[in-house]
Structure formats: structure tokens, C-alpha cells
Design a protein around this motif. Sequence first.
Motif, short mmCIF file in Angstrom:
data_model
loop_
_atom_site.label_atom_id
_atom_site.label_comp_id
_atom_site.label_asym_id
_atom_site.label_seq_id
_atom_site.Cartn_x
_atom_site.Cartn_y
_atom_site.Cartn_z
N ASN A 1 0.81 -1.22 0.00
CA ASN A 1 0.00 0.00 0.00
C ASN A 1 0.84 1.27 0.00
O ASN A 1 0.43 2.31 0.51
N GLY A 2 2.05 1.18 -0.55
CA GLY A 2 2.91 2.35 -0.64
C GLY A 2 3.68 2.66 0.62
O GLY A 2 4.46 3.63 0.64
N ARG A 3 3.50 1.86 1.68
CA ARG A 3 4.22 2.13 2.92
C ARG A 3 5.68 1.68 2.85
O ARG A 3 6.51 2.09 3.66
N VAL A 4 6.00 0.80 1.92
CA VAL A 4 7.36 0.33 1.69
C VAL A 4 7.70 0.61 0.23
O VAL A 4 6.89 0.31 -0.67
N SER A 5 8.86 1.20 -0.03
CA SER A 5 9.27 1.47 -1.41
C SER A 5 10.77 1.28 -1.54
O SER A 5 11.52 1.37 -0.55
N TYR A 6 11.21 1.05 -2.78
CA TYR A 6 12.62 0.69 -2.99
C TYR A 6 13.11 1.22 -4.33
O TYR A 6 12.35 1.33 -5.30
N ALA A 7 14.42 1.52 -4.36
CA ALA A 7 15.11 1.86 -5.61
C ALA A 7 16.55 1.40 -5.51
O ALA A 7 17.19 1.53 -4.45
N ASP A 8 17.07 0.85 -6.61
CA ASP A 8 18.50 0.56 -6.68
C ASP A 8 19.27 1.86 -6.87
O ASP A 8 18.79 2.79 -7.53
N LEU A 9 20.46 1.93 -6.29
CA LEU A 9 21.33 3.10 -6.40
C LEU A 9 22.63 2.70 -7.08
O LEU A 9 23.01 1.52 -7.08
N PRO A 10 23.33 3.66 -7.66
CA PRO A 10 24.62 3.34 -8.28
C PRO A 10 25.59 2.73 -7.26
O PRO A 10 25.50 2.98 -6.06
N GLY A 11 26.53 1.95 -7.77
CA GLY A 11 27.54 1.36 -6.90
C GLY A 11 27.05 0.17 -6.12
O GLY A 11 27.55 -0.11 -5.02
#
Length: 494
Positions: free
Chosen positions: A265-275
Motif C-alpha cells: 500500500n505504498g508504505r514500503v518502497s525501494y530503488a537501486d542506487l549506483p555502486g
Amino acid sequence: MLFRKPAVVAGGVLLALSGGALLPAAAAAGELPGGRAESGPRPGAGTSTGKGLDGVWRTDGYGSLVSVEGDVLRRYQTTSVSCVEGETARRTARGPGWAAYTMADGRRLTVRTGGGANSGTGTGARLSTDGSPGHQDMARVRGGLPAACTGDAPDDPVATFDVFWRTFHENYPFFAAKDVDWQAVRDRHRPTVDDGTTDDELFAVFREMLAPLHDAHVSVTDGADRFFAETRPGTTAPSAELDAKVKRHIEEHDLDGGGLTEYANGRVSYADLPGDRGYLRVSGFIGYSDGEHPDGRYAAERAALDRALDSVLTADRTARLRGLVVDLRVNGGGADGLGLRLASRLTDRTHFAYAKAARNDPDDPGHFTRAQPQYVVPAPGVPRYAGPVAVLTGGSTVSAGESFTQALLDRPGRTVRIGAPTQGVFSDVLDRALPNGWRLGVPNEEFRTRDGRTFDGPGIPPDLSEPVFTDEEFEHGRDSAFDRALDVLPGGGD
């Protein structure tokens, strides 16, 4: 959690904030599933005094009596001058020496015989709530409910004031830490209340009495248009508006316009970062699921969190990650058990999280139940990440967001906290009714470190201080705490 977070008012309807989730007024009032109040004989007379669950029990701390009679469990909120019938739950499962009861809002309570100082005597039991680590020890009350719990009680302004003051006097542990003389507060305000005191005047008195505590877990509401709660000075309460503003800022300035993948429900979110680094944002520890579960509401929340973490912490990703940013800077709290569940995905060794203790002497704010240590245990059978973690916190990191932060203090992997101190409220919250129908939120627990320290009031400090979502940061498109995390974590061209 057994004890709701402070109530709020939305659209003129009382909503109880239970571990961060909003509940309708009917659920807050203790009605059973199906929208009807439980009927049947009043408990007390004729209750069993055998070794089963039926009977009346007094909790150690928490100012409560618990009546179990057949399929129905009722809680009574007690002080030395009052007894008010509280929440009601219906039995939904049972086994030898235990039974589970489900409340109108889906919370599940479990009662087990044995345990505590009365273990093995047939006069002891334990009460636990899904999502709230630990338990409450209970002792059997001979003779059924006290007369004060079964008769009518006065609901005039003076009686309401007395129960209000007494509820905090007997349960709140932090008067000394807040430098508040609660007896002097009573002596100053009690003479201003009489039978002719209006609701507006009485609410103003209560507001003035509570304001010096600056405790975000303390609240009072009339269930309509009067509500008071206050964060620590210089901090901002988490809200949907702040969360949305911060998310836009992060995507634009930290992720270079890239988006976050959302779960639960949008309470957890993620993105990969460089490195080979990752960014995990958690805006609360409740509200993950709108669905139902045969084992109750918390089980549905837990399953939704597991699905989110299974998607984020895959075997491939955990193998290649060199550093992980965990962002809690806008986190409204929720169920402490879900925080421990996330922490269990971030370690490969069992470690101490915190120890819970509740105030249990009505006349001594420094007397507590025996502390119950809680541990982070590596999640079995799933990929886990045990490498370096940067935890971002601030004044809008509240309640279960803080207990999760505390659960990482002894994490074996390299962990650094960056940003600003958390809000400084950890306890579950006693949801108490006043004689006139108003409700209070009263914290009564300490969450202690291994050496007995607590962070109630000032919050958990960062290892590295950086501004957190200040006007200047927004205006100039900066996120200093995030940038510092990238400098600290491996993978930035090292």
C-alpha cells in the motif's frame, strides 16, 4: 497492538489510531464483529475459580482487569477511583491452556494459563497481543469483579477531572523526565472545575495540563471536534501530506527523477542506487494490507510485509548489495512486531533489540514490571542482507519507527544512524475512557537498551547529524542526510 495509538478526528468521525491504522468509532468503542455490542450476563458473579481461563484477572501494570467468560473476553480500565468497561473480544480459537480472542478491529489477543509470579499455582496467566512483542502477566482475582465495575458511576466534570488526573498519576512514567510536578498540576487546576464547568472549559483545562509533557503519545479527545496531542518542540508530526511532499523530493533530487517501486500500500518502497547500493523507504509499520486473514488483522499485515520484502531482498540483490540506505525520516509508527520482522531480514546473527517494562505501581512512577528482553532473530528460509546499513531518522520518525531504530543498535553488521534525533515516544498507548465519554491516550512503558537506558523524550540521536527536510533543504533541492549516507556506505567509487 492491544493499546491504540492516540485518537484523531477526521471528517467529524472519531478514528482510533491502532498501531498507526485508523479505525472507525464503532471499533474503538469495543463492539464485536458484525456491528453489534456483545450481550449476555455481566461477568463477575458465578465466575469460575478453577484452573481454566474463565474468571477475572488483574494485569501487572496497565491498570486493567480482564474478565473471561466462555466465548467472551472483556477488559476493564481501572484506577483507585474508577472502573470503566473497555474493549470486548470474542473467542476465535483455543487449545489446552490457551485461547485466542478477536476484537472488532481484527486485533487478536491470546490468553495462556501459567507464567508470571503465579506460575504453576493455577492463579497466573499471560495476555499477549499480535504485533506487540512481550506479554502482560495476570493474577486471578478471587470473588469476581469489584462492585465499582458493575454499577453506575458519576460523569460530571469533577468526576471526569478526577479520573483524568488519576489515570496519568497511576500509569504515566515520565513526569520526572519531563520536569512536571503532576500533583502541583492537580492542585492548580482542580479548584477551577465544578458542576457548572462547560465542555469547552474542561477541555481547555485538560489541554493546559497535558501541554507541558510534549509527548506525542499523550492525547485527549471528545470524539468529535475537540482533540489535543503535541509533538516534541521543533519537530513535525508525520502526515500523508508530508509523506507525499518528501517522496516527491526524494525522487526528484536523490533518485535523479527516477521513481520508487512501491509495495504494501505504498508504505514500503525501494530503488537501486549506483555502486551496488539500495534505498529502502519505510513510512510506517502498519497499513500494509486492506485484506482479511483467517488469523486476524496483524497476520494480514505481516503477510503483506513479507511479500514486499521478498520482492526487495531477493537472493540476487542481497548477494550484490554493498550498502543499504533505510529511510525512516517520515515514519508514523505502527506495530513493533513488524519492525522486528524487517530487522530479521537485515542480520545473519541473533542480537538484542530492546527490553520492555511497564509501570506497575500507582504511587511510584519509578516502579516497573520485570523487563522482557526482545531479540532480532534471522528470518529463516529467505534471503537476508547483513552488510552495511545507513539508517536515516528525524523528528518525524515516531513510535514503531523508533523501536525499529532501537532494534538495530546492537546489529552485528556495520550500522550508522544519520540525520536528526527521533521523536522520543516508544510505549504502546493505553486507550482510556473518561466518565463523560472522552478518551485519553496514555503511554506507560519503557523500551530499554541492553544497559538499561531509554530514549523517551529526546529520542534516539544520530551518529552523524544532518538537517532533515528543513525549509532550506526543500528550497535548495538538497537532501544532506541522504548524501551523507552515500558518502559513508561503500560502493561510491571506492
